[in-house]
Design a protein around this motif. Structure first.
Motif, PDB file in Angstrom:
ATOM      1  N   ILE A 102     -16.654  52.078  37.157  1.00  0.00           N
ATOM      2  CA  ILE A 102     -17.900  52.536  36.258  1.00  0.00           C
ATOM      3  C   ILE A 102     -17.533  52.570  34.806  1.00  0.00           C
ATOM      4  CG2 ILE A 102     -19.491  54.299  35.999  1.00  0.00           C
ATOM      5  CD1 ILE A 102     -18.632  55.515  38.934  1.00  0.00           C
ATOM      6  N   PHE A 103     -18.298  51.890  34.244  1.00  0.00           N
ATOM      7  CA  PHE A 103     -18.308  51.897  32.781  1.00  0.00           C
ATOM      8  C   PHE A 103     -19.286  52.945  32.228  1.00  0.00           C
ATOM      9  CE2 PHE A 103     -20.446  50.541  28.831  1.00  0.00           C
ATOM     10  CZ  PHE A 103     -19.421  50.725  27.814  1.00  0.00           C
ATOM     11  N   ALA A 104     -18.973  53.684  31.157  1.00  0.00           N
ATOM     12  CA  ALA A 104     -19.839  54.709  30.409  1.00  0.00           C
ATOM     13  C   ALA A 104     -19.457  54.527  29.048  1.00  0.00           C
ATOM     14  CB  ALA A 104     -19.095  56.098  31.142  1.00  0.00           C
ATOM     15  N   GLY A 105     -20.572  54.341  28.334  1.00  0.00           N
ATOM     16  CA  GLY A 105     -20.424  54.413  27.016  1.00  0.00           C
ATOM     17  C   GLY A 105     -21.649  54.117  26.126  1.00  0.00           C
ATOM     18  N   GLN A 106     -21.498  53.750  24.904  1.00  0.00           N
ATOM     19  CA  GLN A 106     -22.539  53.305  24.085  1.00  0.00           C
ATOM     20  C   GLN A 106     -22.483  52.071  23.439  1.00  0.00           C
ATOM     21  OE1 GLN A 106     -21.326  56.616  24.252  1.00  0.00           O
ATOM     22  NE2 GLN A 106     -22.838  57.365  25.061  1.00  0.00           N
ATOM     23  N   ALA A 113      -6.165  47.383  35.717  1.00  0.00           N
ATOM     24  CA  ALA A 113      -7.026  47.491  36.426  1.00  0.00           C
ATOM     25  C   ALA A 113      -7.408  49.155  36.485  1.00  0.00           C
ATOM     26  CB  ALA A 113      -6.694  47.051  37.729  1.00  0.00           C
ATOM     27  N   CYS A 114      -8.706  49.345  36.221  1.00  0.00           N
ATOM     28  CA  CYS A 114      -9.081  50.751  36.196  1.00  0.00           C
ATOM     29  C   CYS A 114     -10.210  51.058  37.086  1.00  0.00           C
ATOM     30  CB  CYS A 114      -9.387  51.435  34.983  1.00  0.00           C
ATOM     31  SG  CYS A 114     -10.909  50.190  34.234  1.00  0.00           S
ATOM     32  N   ASP A 115     -10.449  52.328  37.337  1.00  0.00           N
ATOM     33  CA  ASP A 115     -11.556  53.045  38.258  1.00  0.00           C
ATOM     34  C   ASP A 115     -12.687  53.621  37.375  1.00  0.00           C
ATOM     35  OD1 ASP A 115     -10.219  52.996  41.046  1.00  0.00           O
ATOM     36  OD2 ASP A 115      -8.674  54.014  39.644  1.00  0.00           O
ATOM     37  N   LEU A 116     -12.623  53.717  36.201  1.00  0.00           N
ATOM     38  CA  LEU A 116     -13.598  54.152  35.371  1.00  0.00           C
ATOM     39  C   LEU A 116     -13.215  53.581  33.798  1.00  0.00           C
ATOM     40  CD1 LEU A 116     -15.283  57.612  35.240  1.00  0.00           C
ATOM     41  CD2 LEU A 116     -14.394  56.598  33.110  1.00  0.00           C
ATOM     42  N   LEU A 117     -13.991  53.292  33.026  1.00  0.00           N
ATOM     43  CA  LEU A 117     -13.771  53.000  31.725  1.00  0.00           C
ATOM     44  C   LEU A 117     -14.634  53.649  30.673  1.00  0.00           C
ATOM     45  CD1 LEU A 117     -12.312  49.993  29.830  1.00  0.00           C
ATOM     46  CD2 LEU A 117     -14.049  51.181  28.860  1.00  0.00           C
ATOM     47  N   ALA A 118     -14.316  54.619  29.764  1.00  0.00           N
ATOM     48  CA  ALA A 118     -15.191  55.486  28.977  1.00  0.00           C
ATOM     49  C   ALA A 118     -14.932  54.869  27.631  1.00  0.00           C
ATOM     50  CB  ALA A 118     -14.809  56.781  28.934  1.00  0.00           C
ATOM     51  N   ALA A 119     -16.065  54.430  27.097  1.00  0.00           N
ATOM     52  CA  ALA A 119     -15.918  53.990  25.642  1.00  0.00           C
ATOM     53  C   ALA A 119     -17.128  54.456  24.869  1.00  0.00           C
ATOM     54  CB  ALA A 119     -16.181  52.347  25.458  1.00  0.00           C
ATOM     55  N   SER A 120     -16.783  55.971  24.471  1.00  0.00           N
ATOM     56  CA  SER A 120     -18.010  56.794  23.849  1.00  0.00           C
ATOM     57  C   SER A 120     -18.093  56.561  22.457  1.00  0.00           C
ATOM     58  CB  SER A 120     -17.517  58.179  24.241  1.00  0.00           C
ATOM     59  OG  SER A 120     -17.566  58.617  25.518  1.00  0.00           O
ATOM     60  N   PHE A 121     -19.079  55.930  22.122  1.00  0.00           N
ATOM     61  CA  PHE A 121     -19.442  55.757  20.636  1.00  0.00           C
ATOM     62  C   PHE A 121     -18.216  54.966  20.019  1.00  0.00           C
ATOM     63  CE2 PHE A 121     -22.293  59.075  21.986  1.00  0.00           C
ATOM     64  CZ  PHE A 121     -23.603  58.887  21.145  1.00  0.00           C
ATOM     65  N   SER A 122     -17.723  53.985  20.597  1.00  0.00           N
ATOM     66  CA  SER A 122     -16.549  53.509  19.793  1.00  0.00           C
ATOM     67  C   SER A 122     -16.578  51.784  19.629  1.00  0.00           C
ATOM     68  CB  SER A 122     -15.322  53.765  20.635  1.00  0.00           C
ATOM     69  OG  SER A 122     -15.250  53.244  22.199  1.00  0.00           O
ATOM     70  N   LEU A 123     -17.180  51.385  20.764  1.00  0.00           N
ATOM     71  CA  LEU A 123     -17.269  49.893  20.874  1.00  0.00           C
ATOM     72  C   LEU A 123     -17.976  49.356  19.430  1.00  0.00           C
ATOM     73  CD1 LEU A 123     -17.939  49.053  24.484  1.00  0.00           C
ATOM     74  CD2 LEU A 123     -15.864  48.955  23.312  1.00  0.00           C
ATOM     75  N   PRO A 124     -19.023  49.846  18.951  1.00  0.00           N
ATOM     76  CA  PRO A 124     -19.939  49.480  17.882  1.00  0.00           C
ATOM     77  C   PRO A 124     -18.761  49.114  16.600  1.00  0.00           C
ATOM     78  CG  PRO A 124     -21.237  51.048  18.865  1.00  0.00           C
ATOM     79  CD  PRO A 124     -19.879  51.161  19.657  1.00  0.00           C
ATOM     80  N   PHE A 125     -17.650  49.895  16.661  1.00  0.00           N
ATOM     81  CA  PHE A 125     -16.858  49.808  15.593  1.00  0.00           C
ATOM     82  C   PHE A 125     -15.606  48.903  15.818  1.00  0.00           C
ATOM     83  CE2 PHE A 125     -18.640  54.198  15.810  1.00  0.00           C
ATOM     84  CZ  PHE A 125     -18.906  54.333  14.457  1.00  0.00           C
ATOM     85  N   CYS A 126     -15.928  48.048  16.841  1.00  0.00           N
ATOM     86  CA  CYS A 126     -14.844  46.880  16.966  1.00  0.00           C
ATOM     87  C   CYS A 126     -15.571  45.723  15.825  1.00  0.00           C
ATOM     88  CB  CYS A 126     -15.069  46.374  18.327  1.00  0.00           C
ATOM     89  SG  CYS A 126     -14.339  44.852  18.419  1.00  0.00           S
TER      90      CYS A 126
END
Ligand SMILES: C[S@@+](CC[C@H](N)C(=O)[O-])C[C@H]1O[C@@H](n2cnc3c(N)ncnc32)[C@H](O)[C@@H]1O
Length: 222
Positions: free
Chosen positions: A157-161, A123-136
């Motif tokens: 909070i989620f932050a990413g692209q 469980a987290c308070d923030l999750l950053a996935a900067s320019f990474s999820l499209p490579f899944c």
């Protein structure tokens, strides 16, 4: 940071841009090209939204999913967060350990793990996935997204692209791209703060065109 910036590094031809390395998943080349860069704007916005003071005795937890060479991880650590940094490439983890000298940092956990194997994130308070999820790989994206959603506490909070369906790389079979509608649908369990759709034609250093279609997202889990 001790690694030289791209501008400091001698080059034998025109400097290649980070996305040229990302196109072919040349991650060490990508990490060299972005070395010395600061945190992503989406992370900075997420941190503005996280309006609680950091308690050093109980620091909040951020997950940096697809952390790369650690530009976002470093910033979070510097601000006092605990960080779980995950990346599938060994050189990403090595650079955070050796170049950023964070190997022994008490608030950092490093995990070399492909997105395909991510499960039971804490469980987290923030999750950053900067320019990474499209490579899944696309066949694993839905499960990864549901793991990510499950990890975010209410209010986190989620932050990413995400990359759009008109992006040049959308035709590559190993990328997860989304229409605007599909991207918004993924965010149905979130209050959206930022959903910036960027679509433009760019060029790489050798003049090769690249059409960009990117959603820059910051959103709070309900
Ligand atoms: C474009 S880089 C972004 C890195 C960093 N978040 C940043 O903003 O600079 C994409 C990252 O995703 C990682 N990655 C790509 N495919 C992956 C996969 N299937 N599993 C885990 N990580 C992966 C790469 O190793 C790389 O570090």
């Amino acid at each position: 940071m001790t690694e030289p910036t791209p501008a400091d590094r001698p080059t034998s031809g025109p400097a290649r841009k980070p996305h040229e390395f990302a196109a072919t998943r040349d991650w060490p080349g990508y990490f060299d090209a972005v070395a010395g860069s600061g945190p992503r704007d989406t992370l900075l916005r997420a941190l503005e939204l996280f309006d609680q003071p950091i308690d050093p005795d109980a620091p909040p937890l951020a997950i940096d999913l697809g952390c790369g060479e650690g530009r976002d991880t470093q910033h979070l650590i510097d601000l006092g967060w605990r960080v779980l940094a995950i990346d599938g490439h060994a050189d990403a983890i090595r650079r955070i350990r050796e170049v950023r000298r964070l190997a022994e940092h008490p608030r950092l956990t490093l995990l070399e793990l492909p997105f395909e194997s991510v499960e039971q994130l804490p469980a987290c308070d923030l999750l950053a996935a900067s320019f990474s999820l499209p490579f899944c790989p696309p066949e694993h994206f839905a499960r990864l997204w549901s793991e990510l959603q499950a990890a975010l506490k209410p209010g986190a909070i989620f932050a990413g692209q995400l990359f759009g369906d008109r992006d040049e790389w959308a035709t590559l079979p190993d990328r997860a791209h989304h229409t605007r509608e599909a991207a918004l649908e993924l965010l149905s369990a979130f209050e959206i703060d930022t959903f910036n759709e960027e679509e433009r034609d760019g060029e790489d250093a050798s003049g090769t065109p690249k059409h960009w279609h990117v959603f820059h997202i910051v959103a709070r889990k309900r």
